[in-house]
Write a protein that holds these residues in place. Sequence first.
Motif, short mmCIF file in Angstrom:
data_model
loop_
_atom_site.label_atom_id
_atom_site.label_comp_id
_atom_site.label_asym_id
_atom_site.label_seq_id
_atom_site.Cartn_x
_atom_site.Cartn_y
_atom_site.Cartn_z
N ALA A 203 0.81 -1.22 0.00
CA ALA A 203 0.00 0.00 0.00
C ALA A 203 0.84 1.27 0.00
O ALA A 203 0.38 2.31 -0.48
CB ALA A 203 -0.92 0.01 1.23
N ASP A 228 -1.20 -3.77 2.68
CA ASP A 228 -2.59 -3.34 2.68
C ASP A 228 -3.40 -4.02 3.78
O ASP A 228 -4.45 -3.53 4.17
CB ASP A 228 -3.22 -3.65 1.31
CG ASP A 228 -4.55 -2.97 1.12
OD1 ASP A 228 -4.63 -1.75 1.41
OD2 ASP A 228 -5.52 -3.63 0.70
N VAL A 412 -2.78 2.59 5.64
CA VAL A 412 -2.58 1.20 6.02
C VAL A 412 -3.23 0.91 7.36
O VAL A 412 -3.87 -0.13 7.57
CB VAL A 412 -1.07 0.87 6.08
CG1 VAL A 412 -0.88 -0.56 6.58
CG2 VAL A 412 -0.44 1.07 4.72
#
Length: 415
Positions: A203, A228, A412
């Motif tokens: 991410a 993520d 995140v």
Amino acid sequence: MWCRTRDRSRQAQAPRFALALTSGFGRGPAEMGARGFEVCHHGARFAGSSVKSLKEQCRRENPDTTRESISMSSHTYIVSSGWVLTSLCACLVTPACSSDMDAGEATHPLSAGDAYIIGGADAKSHGLDAIGSLGIEQAATDAAGVIQRRYVPFCGGTLIGKETVVTAKHCIVVARRLLDPGDTLYFAVGPDGNAPERRIEIADFRMAPGDQGGFIGNGRDVGVVHLDEAIEDIAPLSLGDLSDDDLETRFGAIGYGIQDSAGTAGTRKAGTVTLRARRGKVFSHIFGSFEGFIHYTETHDVSRLLEDAPRREDSDDEAWNDYLRRRYDETLLLDGYEAWVGHVAGDVQPCNGDSGSPLVRRAGGELAVYGVVSGGLGSDRMRCDFGGIYATFGPATRAFLEHARSSPPPSVAGP
């Protein structure tokens, strides 16, 4: 990673474990060692015939060793000369039979249970799944207009928090360069980076402060990727601190990079490397002298190494020699933030694709990561040679990593 063949002149060094080649080499039984591992004897030479007979001979040579402490491994790999070693079987005596195991635990890069992976062997243990690979899923349209996707691993990484993976800073630079619209970056779990057991989307990125100096000119070559989603079922590795007391001792090196002269890559391999230097002139450490460095530049393609060099044909001998002298004197390990490892008989050799992969050691019963692969050199003997340079976790980098794993970015961390 490649395994460096043991020099006969060093065979008297101990402790070590014995490897018997049962076929394929053409030179009969051979012995290789891993200095730094406590074993109950200094290694016997085996007339290889079968795994069973090797185990029995190992037991005869080690009467005080329990049946459970003898383990064997078998794998095939290609060394740089192109010879194929088949049925490489190792009689590994568990360190627990040494009375010095507890006191000397820091000398064991990996546990006895992981010992079968030493020497560039397959590292399939799920106990090593915190060590994975970074990969990119690329989208392309074929001639029929159909979108095809392929997945390619390109660097290594190590889980240091549930959502945080440490890698090399230059791996992040590479990822950004590779990434096109429709592509996705992942951290992959499992021993086969080409066909991972699990992929977690990346991410975000962060890079350690300090972008000047160092072997590849990237400063403190450490970065992190944030995932993520959290990984709950794999224990992250702790961060380790190197000191000068660790020089000439063994660490574990684990990666997914090039393994042989044919360019085979993508599966997790592991072995041991020797910590050689933490500061000083890189080329002095590697080549021993300025004359040795000059010889290397005269006998190898150094166009990438000496990218800032004046055109040789435009320089007289004195000007060229002055340039080489500056490079020799000014290419330094970042004190506290880089280390040179390997180039000792029996060591594995980090190579392309191992960037970002960890330098590890088992202490207190757990693996810790002490650095990540940053760079190295090749030679006319092997695609990668002379050991490797690792970016290590000096004070500023360690503070960066501690903050990164405790404070993932809002994208995140979630709401």
